[in-house]
Write an enzyme that holds these catalytic residues in place. Structure first.
Site, PDB file in Angstrom:
ATOM      1  N   THR A 177       0.817  -1.227  -0.004  1.00  0.00           N
ATOM      2  CA  THR A 177      -0.078  -0.083  -0.019  1.00  0.00           C
ATOM      3  C   THR A 177       0.997   1.372   0.021  1.00  0.00           C
ATOM      4  O   THR A 177       1.770   1.322   0.693  1.00  0.00           O
ATOM      5  CB  THR A 177      -0.848   0.056   1.070  1.00  0.00           C
ATOM      6  N   GLY A 237       2.477  -2.350   8.315  1.00  0.00           N
ATOM      7  CA  GLY A 237       2.679  -3.058   9.694  1.00  0.00           C
ATOM      8  C   GLY A 237       4.037  -3.613  10.021  1.00  0.00           C
ATOM      9  O   GLY A 237       4.409  -4.406   9.313  1.00  0.00           O
ATOM     10  N   GLU A 261      -6.081  -4.916   2.641  1.00  0.00           N
ATOM     11  CA  GLU A 261      -6.261  -6.115   2.005  1.00  0.00           C
ATOM     12  C   GLU A 261      -7.384  -6.497   0.845  1.00  0.00           C
ATOM     13  O   GLU A 261      -7.737  -7.470   0.351  1.00  0.00           O
ATOM     14  CB  GLU A 261      -5.957  -7.366   2.796  1.00  0.00           C
TER      15      GLU A 261
END
Length: 705
Positions: A149, A188, A440
């Protein structure tokens, strides 16, 4: 006369468990897939309840940094199981942990699901072994993150702007962030913990762009943890939920990476800069399906957790009196309360079977992709399996995560004001689950992808091609004009309900396909035509997915028998009819049911809710969630909810004396002792006397004139 004394909460809940019409353990085995899987879950629950790193009683009062620190503490404790358990066993362990601590599940999953998944699906055997030797599996040398992303791009992977340009002179790729919008975002583990990143970037070789590929980039020195040259990383800070994940942003400034770090299972780049692309680029995206598959399973488990709390509370809590009953009525005895929770309970059971089917489908695909070799004769079959898994996972991820988010909020509201307390477990559950709907793959985009795939399968059906089982109904003769039997009693029949969903799904898919064709005939390009029929694609995906969940549930009944089958059939019938009721308009539109059928369906849903209410507590008991995993005093197994809730509040918020008040001296005392503001004494001006004198002089002057 004194009011009748109600049974204690513990007695009330114990009574609900008396003489259920089925064996709770057997139902639990069916929901978990096997006795072995259930025993493993019970073993895992015992282990983590005794692990200090997994203590949950104080989780609602920790700061962001404290939660992140505890997340890494859990990493240390779980690595042993990664290296000593089979993948299947460890997957079950992580599913349970995800129900207890979604943030840790995600952070751990970023490394083992996404980073390792990228290596599994896109690395050559030699490359995969290289990273295994570097310590990926045991976290001793590599802690990975997943860099897809960007600030400006999420769902549109093909539009990513990060570049990796091959330098033939040095045999390296130069990874670069060309603009602010190309900054990797929401990564993350990037902010504080990751050492390496699987970076998605546009690959440029000899001036030609070959699209998005994956390259592993080292972010930090594993000894000093200093950022590597050209790497800029920042922390994205506090989020709506899942604060245990250290999400960050990454910028690359001409970062040089060895060519060997480009994952080359599907696309190869030689030392001389020759590029060999896969015949089918979509083979490279198998890693994306692992997260979607996991979220279907997590949605089922989270819905079960929410409903375990809400159902137990609903039978313990008493409110008002009805009829001649001397006692206040249990909430779950009110028909409207049954309507609020029982359909959701049937849906949670349905999702558990769907999750197992989705997991099996993904595991089969992963095995096929891992063994696939260039020029393999199995390529066409693997491609079909990939298409089916992608389309199925897209729809299921979207509609199961939406369904569970709705379940959490509706269940929370049934607790009244107590559901607003963090200690009920619902606020964090809602905040933690919400992200499933956008990461996702944004759910709306995934729904449209599913709808697009369904249009393709419709045209395959028209051409007489073989269809996968999940869409085989599109080729059923007469399905578009099918009608329910005239008798309203037929609505109870599971096969009739199945036919209803097949008919409606087939019609909505055909509608989307014909809309697409009409836009093409009007002169629109393919992509524009797809966009113009996006609403019909969405409706097609929704009806297909709901029918798929129902059909999967119904098929699962074939292996069940006796009283367990009876209660599962009750849930299956309720789920199918409730969903028809929720979308009654479209079922009437395509004529499978008429108005009389719909009236009968409304009555049936009411009756089925009452039947399920009678066994609701044993059903949620079969979900096999310990008090530690539930982590809500209002959903305790023993029913002692009020004392546990009060004790929880007192422990987390100890009473303080006035002298220990955090801001009495600073703010409250000055407020209480404040003096009224000093006002000016205007009496000294004697203005009214002066006005009288002015008026008298004015009058005397007028008289003289």
């Amino acid at each position: 006369m004194a009011p009748a004394q109600a049974p204690s909460p513990m007695e009330t809940l114990a009574k609900e468990r008396l003489n259920p019409p089925f064996n709770v353990r057997e139902l639990s085995v069916s929901l978990h897939g096997s006795e072995h899987a259930l025993k493993l879950k019970e073993k895992f629950m015992e282990e983590i309840s005794r692990d200090p790193a997994f203590r949950l009683e104080d989780i609602h009062d920790l700061t962001k940094d404290q939660i992140r620190e505890r997340t890494m503490e859990k990493f240390h404790n779980l690595v042993h199981y990664v290296t000593s358990e089979s993948l299947a066993t460890f997957t079950l362990r992580m599913q349970l942990i995800g129900t207890a601590d979604p943030a840790f599940w995600t952070r751990f999953g970023v490394h083992y699901g996404l980073f390792l998944g990228a290596l599994r699906s896109a690395a050559t055997p030699n490359q995969f072994q290289y990273w295994m030797d570097k310590g990926v599996l045991g976290l001793n040398g590599v802690i990975g993150c997943f860099g897809m992303t960007e600030l400006k791009h999420g769902s549109n992977v093909a539009g990513l702007e990060t570049t990796m340009t091959f330098d033939e002179d040095t045999d390296e790729f130069v990874v670069h962030t060309p603009s602010l919008g190309a900054t990797k975002w929401w990564i993350g583990g990037a902010a504080q913990t990751a050492t390496h990143c699987a970076v998605f970037a546009q690959m440029i070789v000899k001036g030609k762009c070959y699209g998005v590929k994956i390259i592993v980039v080292q972010l930090r020195d594993t000894k000093t943890f200093e950022l590597m040259p050209g790497i800029n990383i920042g922390d994205l800070g506090k989020k709506m939920g899942r604060d245990g994940i250290d999400n960050g942003y990454i910028q690359f400034t001409h970062v040089r990476v060895p060519r060997a770090h480009l994952l080359m299972k599907h696309c190869q780049v030689t030392r001389e800069g020759k590029v060999f692309e896969p015949p089918l680029a979509q083979l490279a995206y198998g890693a994306l399906l692992s997260g979607r598959t996991a979220m279907v399973a997590d949605s089922a488990a989270t819905a079960q957790k929410a409903l375990t709390i809400a159902v137990r509370y609903g039978v313990i809590r008493r409110q008002f009196k009805t009829g001649d009953n001397p006692l206040e009525t249990q909430l779950l005895d009110y028909p409207i309360h049954q309507r609020r929770l029982m359909p959701l309970l049937s849906q949670a059971v349905a999702l558990s079977f769907t999750a197992k089917t989705m997991s099996s489908m993904y595991e089969s695909l992963s095995e096929s992709l891992e063994t696939l070799q260039p020029g393999d004769s199995e390529l066409p079959a693997v491609l079909e399996k990939l298409k089916e898994t992608h389309a199925t996972s897209a729809g299921l991820k979207a509609f199961s995560t939406w369904a569970t988010l709705d379940t959490i909020e509706k269940a929370r509201q049934t607790l009244g004001g107590h559901g607003f307390s963090s200690y009920s477990g619902f606020p964090s559950m809602l905040a933690d689950h919400a992200v499933h709907c956008t990461w996702e793959g944004d759910n709306t985009i995934l729904s449209l992808q599913s709808g697009r795939a369904l249009i393709a399968r419709y045209f395959d059906a028209v051409k007489g091609k073989h269809l996968a089982d999940g869409v085989a109904y599109l080729a059923r003769k007469g399905i578009l004009t099918a009608k329910a039997p005239s008798s309203v009693e037929s609505v109870r029949n599971l096969a009739v309900i199945d036919d209803a969903w097949a008919c409606v799904a087939a019609n909505t898919v055909e509608k989307a396909a014909k809309d697409f064709q009409a836009h093409l005939k009007s002169g629109k390009g393919k992509e524009e035509a797809f966009e113009l029929c996006s609403q019909s694609r969405f409706v097609a995906a929704k009806t297909h997915t709901t029918g798929y969940i129902y059909r999967t549930f119904r098929n699962a009944l074939e292996s069940e028998k006796g009283p367990v089958r009876d209660v599962l059939e009750l849930c299956c019938r309720l789920y199918g009819l409730w969903q028809i009721e929720e979308s009654a308009g479209i079922h009437l539109q395509y004529g499978f049911f008429n108005g009389q059928h719909l009236d009968a369906i409304h009555a049936q849903v009411n009756e089925l809710c009452l039947q399920l209410r009678k066994v609701a507590v044993p059903v949620v008991d079969s979900f096999a969630l310990s008090d530690h995993i539930i982590n809500s005093p209002l959903g305790r197994f023993d029913g002692n909810i009020y004392e546990a809730y009060f004790a929880k509040i007192q422990a987390a918020n100890p009473q303080k004396s006035a002298k220990d008040h955090p801001y009495f001296q600073k703010l409250i005392l000055p407020l209480l002792e404040r003096q009224p503001p000093q006002e000016d004494d205007t009496d000294q001006i004697e203005l009214d006397t002066e006005i009288a004198e002015i008026l008298a002089e004015r009058k005397a002057g007028e008289e003289r004139r």
